[in-house]
Design an enzyme around this catalytic site. Structure first.
Site, short mmCIF file in Angstrom:
data_model
loop_
_atom_site.label_atom_id
_atom_site.label_comp_id
_atom_site.label_asym_id
_atom_site.label_seq_id
_atom_site.Cartn_x
_atom_site.Cartn_y
_atom_site.Cartn_z
CB CYS A 23 106.05 -11.60 37.76
SG CYS A 23 107.73 -11.82 37.09
CG ASP B 137 101.08 -7.85 22.42
OD1 ASP B 137 100.88 -8.06 21.20
OD2 ASP B 137 102.03 -8.36 23.04
CB CYS C 60 103.86 -25.25 28.99
SG CYS C 60 105.59 -25.41 28.52
CE1 TYR D 222 101.43 -12.39 21.43
CE2 TYR D 222 102.72 -13.78 22.90
CZ TYR D 222 102.25 -13.49 21.65
OH TYR D 222 102.57 -14.31 20.60
N GLY E 218 101.28 -23.47 23.53
CA GLY E 218 102.38 -24.34 23.15
C GLY E 218 102.08 -25.11 21.90
CG ASN F 245 102.93 -22.50 32.21
OD1 ASN F 245 102.02 -21.73 32.46
ND2 ASN F 245 103.97 -22.14 31.51
N GLY F 246 106.24 -23.19 33.42
CA GLY F 246 107.06 -22.28 34.23
C GLY F 246 108.52 -22.60 34.06
P1 AMP Z 1 108.89 -8.27 17.62
O1 AMP Z 1 108.48 -8.38 16.19
O2 AMP Z 1 110.12 -9.08 17.91
O3 AMP Z 1 109.00 -6.86 18.13
O4 AMP Z 1 107.74 -9.00 18.48
C1 AMP Z 1 106.54 -8.33 18.74
C2 AMP Z 1 105.38 -9.20 18.37
O5 AMP Z 1 105.51 -10.49 18.93
C3 AMP Z 1 104.11 -8.58 18.92
O6 AMP Z 1 103.18 -8.51 17.86
C4 AMP Z 1 103.65 -9.53 20.02
O7 AMP Z 1 102.27 -9.76 19.91
C5 AMP Z 1 104.42 -10.80 19.81
N1 AMP Z 1 105.03 -11.34 21.06
C6 AMP Z 1 105.32 -10.71 22.20
N2 AMP Z 1 105.90 -11.55 23.11
C7 AMP Z 1 105.98 -12.74 22.50
C8 AMP Z 1 106.50 -14.03 22.90
N3 AMP Z 1 107.06 -14.23 24.09
N4 AMP Z 1 106.41 -15.05 22.00
C9 AMP Z 1 105.90 -14.85 20.77
N5 AMP Z 1 105.40 -13.66 20.35
C10 AMP Z 1 105.45 -12.61 21.18
#
Ligand code: AMP
Length: 448
Positions: free
Chosen positions: A437, A350, A5, A246, A32, A106-107
């Site tokens: 972390c 990423d 958040c 990210y 968010g 946030n957390g």
């Molecule tokens: P996936 O398609 O499930 O492998 O998700 C990877 C993509 O989601 C990457 O392009 C990341 O930039 C993005 N991503 C990584 N972590 C998150 C997150 N917690 N919430 C939303 N998007 C994410």
């Protein structure tokens, strides 16, 4: 479960704190999109406006005019599938015998269940199952016998987990960070007051001056006369490394580091330690851009966009079924055929979570004539869910929880796949591994 958040707190000497809060929230919208809220205090009364949706949808001009007073806090909440509920919109308000209290965080508070049971025993009644409501009640209970600083101290001592928090209590605006500083929080100076915010970009948009990060375990009271700070407790820091990878905006500064520069450096490491000969390097937009720019520079390789992002498609990540997620990736990322045909391509992102994005992308690059598709990832494999403030995916859904790197390479259909190691992340950040972390990539969390 609470999620990634964004929080803000503003104290002005005079005028309308809701305005800088509102603009600051706009800068934190990436943290968010499910809901947004602002609470202000005019010296006598607290004013609240909260709602589901983006900031532009929740607040109309009239709402802002009614959020009067020189003190305000604001919050944006991240979407989780299936949890859209008006009652859970932050900030949470309670009227205590001592005054008005509102809080947003946030957390994720990991001992919220046991705190809630204790509070219920002494008569506190809860309207939601969120940990934020527990936090606000815990603080309200401590305020019965103690002043604000002491009450926050007691709250921090009893509360475990990650919580970058802003609160407003009888017009006083406070920001505090959990003892390990897991989620970010910074302080800045405005023309006529102060702001605390999750990221420095919130200061930029209101012409504020970044002063510093709130220290882990520190509380900062924004006074008309200046800042009052107390370091309540100190533990080994455990800053979430994924903020740099990210979550945070690349134009933010966290713990003295430009997020953009960190990502570029990680891209350089991807080339130096994991590079392979290709005709070009392409980012997965937008999250892979800075990494790919660093890779291209380090390897003197052409940087070219091989796909376009449709910015009007929302987050594909939280869609309920695999089929809808796959369709959404196709909607969101469309290949630029002339940049692809007959080319050996390096794709940089990423992270890989479920693997949906990479698999879909590689399929469509090949459909558009790519000769080879290599993938490099600016983080280690994500093997474990985040219990400290981020909605990832469940362990079963995480591709790397059961598959080796070479199995993932085959599953997504890449010619080669490599990730950065934790050592490389620590090197680029210049932060020792044990001050980060790394739960999502090691399964070892700084808190039980
Ligand atoms: P996936 O398609 O499930 O492998 O998700 C990877 C993509 O989601 C990457 O392009 C990341 O930039 C993005 N991503 C990584 N972590 C998150 C997150 N917690 N919430 C939303 N998007 C994410």
């Amino acid at each position: 479960m609470e999620d990634k958040c964004g929080v803000i707190g503003v104290k002005l000497n005079s005028g309308h704190a809701a305005f800088p809060t509102y603009y600051g929230l706009y800068a934190l919208q990436h943290r968010g999109q499910e809901s947004a809220g602002i609470v202000s205090f005019d010296g006598f009364k607290q004013h609240t406006k909260k709602g589901l949706g983006l900031i532009g949808e929740v607040f109309k001009e009239d709402d802002l005019k009614q959020l009067t007073g020189p003190s305000a806090i604001g919050h944006v909440r991240y979407p989780t599938y299936g949890s859209i509920n008006k009652k859970t919109v932050h900030p949470f308000n309670v009227n205590t015998r001592q005054g008005f209290l509102a809080l947003g965080h946030n957390g994720n508070i990991t001992n919220a269940e046991s705190l809630r049971k204790d509070l219920e025993k002494v008569g506190h009644v809860f309207t939601t199952d969120t940990d934020t409501e527990v936090l606000v009640h815990e603080l309200a209970r401590n305020l019965i016998k103690a002043d604000l600083v002491q009450a926050i101290k007691q709250t921090i001592e009893r509360t475990q987990g990650a919580y970058s928090t802003t609160l407003i209590y009888n017009g006083k605006v406070v920001g505090f960070r959990d003892p390990r500083g897991i989620r970010p929080l910074c302080i800045g100076e405005l023309d006529d007051g102060y702001m605390v915010a999750s990221e420095s970009v919130a200061l930029d948009v209101v012409g504020g001056k970044f002063l510093r990060d709130v220290k882990p375990g520190e509380l900062v009271i924004l006074e008309e006369t200046g800042l009052e700070s107390r370091r309540i407790t100190e533990k080994t820091p455990a800053h979430c490394f994924f903020e740099y990878i990210y979550f945070a905006r690349p134009d933010s500064n966290i713990e003295g580091r430009s997020v953009y520069k960190v990502r570029r450096k990680l891209g350089e490491l991807l080339y130096d330690n994991h590079g392979v000969a290709t005709d070009l390097v392409s980012p997965v937009p937008d999250s892979g851009r800075a990494f790919a720019a660093g890779y291209a520079e380090a390897g003197n390789i052409e940087y070219i966009e091989s796909m376009m992002k449709n910015r009007y498609v929302g987050r594909t990540f939280i869609m309920p079924s695999q089929e809808t997620r796959e369709r959404a990736v196709r909607l969101k990322l469309n290949p630029i055929e002339p940049n692809i045909k007959g080319k050996k391509i390096m794709i940089i992102d990423d992270s890989i979570v479920r693997g949906t994005t990479s698999k879909q992308l590689i399929d469509s690059l090949r459909d558009n004539g790519a000769e080879e598709v290599h993938v490099r990832i600016g983080a280690p494999p994500i093997t474990s869910p985040c219990n400290l403030g981020v909605n990832m995916a469940s362990e079963e859904e995480l591709m790397a929880s059961k598959k080796s790197v070479s199995e993932i390479k085959n599953a997504i259909g890449a010619d080669s796949l490599e990730y950065l190691s934790l050592e490389e992340i620590s090197e680029a950040l210049d932060i020792p591994k044990n001050n980060l972390c790394t739960g999502c990539v090691t399964g070892n969390y700084p808190i039980k």
